[in-house]
Design an enzyme around this catalytic site. Structure first.
Site, mmCIF file in Angstrom:
data_model
loop_
_atom_site.group_PDB
_atom_site.id
_atom_site.type_symbol
_atom_site.label_atom_id
_atom_site.label_comp_id
_atom_site.label_asym_id
_atom_site.label_seq_id
_atom_site.Cartn_x
_atom_site.Cartn_y
_atom_site.Cartn_z
ATOM 1 N N ARG A 58 70.266 70.909 55.736
ATOM 2 C CA ARG A 58 71.075 70.310 54.664
ATOM 3 C C ARG A 58 72.227 71.212 54.247
ATOM 4 N NH1 ARG A 58 65.920 68.611 53.665
ATOM 5 N NH2 ARG A 58 65.522 70.376 52.285
ATOM 6 N N GLU A 95 54.851 80.553 51.633
ATOM 7 C CA GLU A 95 53.623 80.510 50.846
ATOM 8 C C GLU A 95 52.414 80.622 51.783
ATOM 9 O OE1 GLU A 95 53.636 77.138 48.343
ATOM 10 O OE2 GLU A 95 51.866 77.774 47.223
HETATM 11 P P1 AMP Z 1 63.145 78.810 49.506
HETATM 12 O O1 AMP Z 1 63.079 79.638 50.747
HETATM 13 O O2 AMP Z 1 61.821 78.709 48.805
HETATM 14 O O3 AMP Z 1 64.264 79.228 48.571
HETATM 15 O O4 AMP Z 1 63.426 77.321 49.953
HETATM 16 C C1 AMP Z 1 64.694 76.931 50.222
HETATM 17 C C2 AMP Z 1 64.751 75.915 51.311
HETATM 18 O O5 AMP Z 1 63.725 74.929 51.223
HETATM 19 C C3 AMP Z 1 66.057 75.194 51.218
HETATM 20 O O6 AMP Z 1 66.625 75.188 52.506
HETATM 21 C C4 AMP Z 1 65.726 73.822 50.711
HETATM 22 O O7 AMP Z 1 66.356 72.865 51.536
HETATM 23 C C5 AMP Z 1 64.224 73.673 50.813
HETATM 24 N N1 AMP Z 1 63.568 73.371 49.526
HETATM 25 C C6 AMP Z 1 62.702 74.185 48.849
HETATM 26 N N2 AMP Z 1 62.218 73.590 47.768
HETATM 27 C C7 AMP Z 1 62.785 72.367 47.707
HETATM 28 C C8 AMP Z 1 62.695 71.265 46.786
HETATM 29 N N3 AMP Z 1 61.910 71.290 45.696
HETATM 30 N N4 AMP Z 1 63.419 70.183 47.041
HETATM 31 C C9 AMP Z 1 64.230 70.127 48.140
HETATM 32 N N5 AMP Z 1 64.353 71.116 49.039
HETATM 33 C C10 AMP Z 1 63.638 72.229 48.833
#
Ligand code: AMP
Length: 170
Positions: A58, A95
Site C-alpha cells: 500500500r 508479534e
Molecule cells: P508495523 O510494522 O506494526 O508498524 O505495521 C505496519 C504495516 O502493517 C504497514 O505496512 C501497514 O500496512 C500494516 N498495518 C499494521 N496495522 C494495521 C492496521 N491496523 N490497519 C491497516 N494496516 C495495518
C-alpha cells in the site's frame, strides 16, 4: 479536509483482535486522494529529496505520486523474493515470528536524500526495517511519511529520531 471520514475500520481483519484501517474509501475519492498525496509531500518540498522509497504494497500507491510531486525517483522496498536484481535484506521481529524486507542493492547511493512512505505506522517494525535498508545504503533518510499513525503502539520510538510526518493519528 477531515481525512478520518475516508478511513473504514474493519474489525477482526486479517485476524481476530486487529482493527484494520481500510484506506480504499480514501483512494476512490478523487479529492481525498489528491489532498493526501499533497499533504504527505508538503513538509518535504524544500528538503531536496532525490528518491522516494515506499513499502510494499500500500505504500506504493502513495509513494510514486509523492515522488512525482517532489521531482524525485521512486524506489520499491518489497517482501523477500519479489525484486529481480541483487538485493539487501533486513529481517525484523513480528508479534509472532519474523518477516523481512528487501531493496535492490543499486537502488540508492550516498548522494541520495530519501523520503520513506507507507500507509500505516503501527508498531513501527516495518518502517524501522525499511529505514535500516535506506541508511545502510549510505543515503540520507530525511523523513518517514504515513497516512495513518496508530500512536498508542509507539511506533515512532523505533525510528530513533527520524522525523515522522503522519496525516491521521489514532
Ligand atoms: P508495523 O510494522 O506494526 O508498524 O505495521 C505496519 C504495516 O502493517 C504497514 O505496512 C501497514 O500496512 C500494516 N498495518 C499494521 N496495522 C494495521 C492496521 N491496523 N490497519 C491497516 N494496516 C495495518
Amino acid at each position: 479536509m477531515d481525512l478520518k471520514t475516508y478511513i473504514r475500520d474493519v474489525p477482526d481483519f486479517p485476524k481476530p483482535g486487529i482493527i484494520f484501517k481500510d484506506i480504499t474509501p480514501l483512494l476512490r475519492a478523487p479529492e481525498a486522494l489528491k489532498f493526501t498525496v499533497e499533504a504527505l509531500a508538503e513538509p518535504f518540498r524544500k528538503k531536496k529529496v532525490t528518491r522516494v522509497a515506499a513499502i510494499e504494497s500500500r505504500g506504493f500507491i502513495f509513494g510514486s505520486c509523492v515522488a512525482q510531486l517532489l521531482g524525485a525517483g521512486f524506489v520499491p522496498i518489497r517482501k523477500p523474493g519479489k525484486l529481480p536484481w541483487t538485493t539487501r535484506r533486513n529481517e525484523y521481529v513480528l508479534e509472532y515470528g519474523t518477516d523481512a524486507l528487501e531493496i535492490h542493492d543499486d537502488a540508492l547511493t550516498n548522494d541520495d536524500r530519501v523520503l520513506l512512505i507507507d500507509d500505516v505506522l503501527a508498531t513501527g517494525g516495518t518502517a524501522a526495517a525499511a529505514s535500516c535498508l535506506v541508511q545502510e545504503s549510505g543515503a540520507d533518510l530525511v523523513g518517514v511519511a504515513t497516512v495513518i499513525e496508530l500512536s498508542f503502539l509507539n511506533g515512532r520510538t523505533k525510528l530513533n529520531g527520524i522525523p515522522v510526518h503522519s496525516l491521521i493519528t489514532y
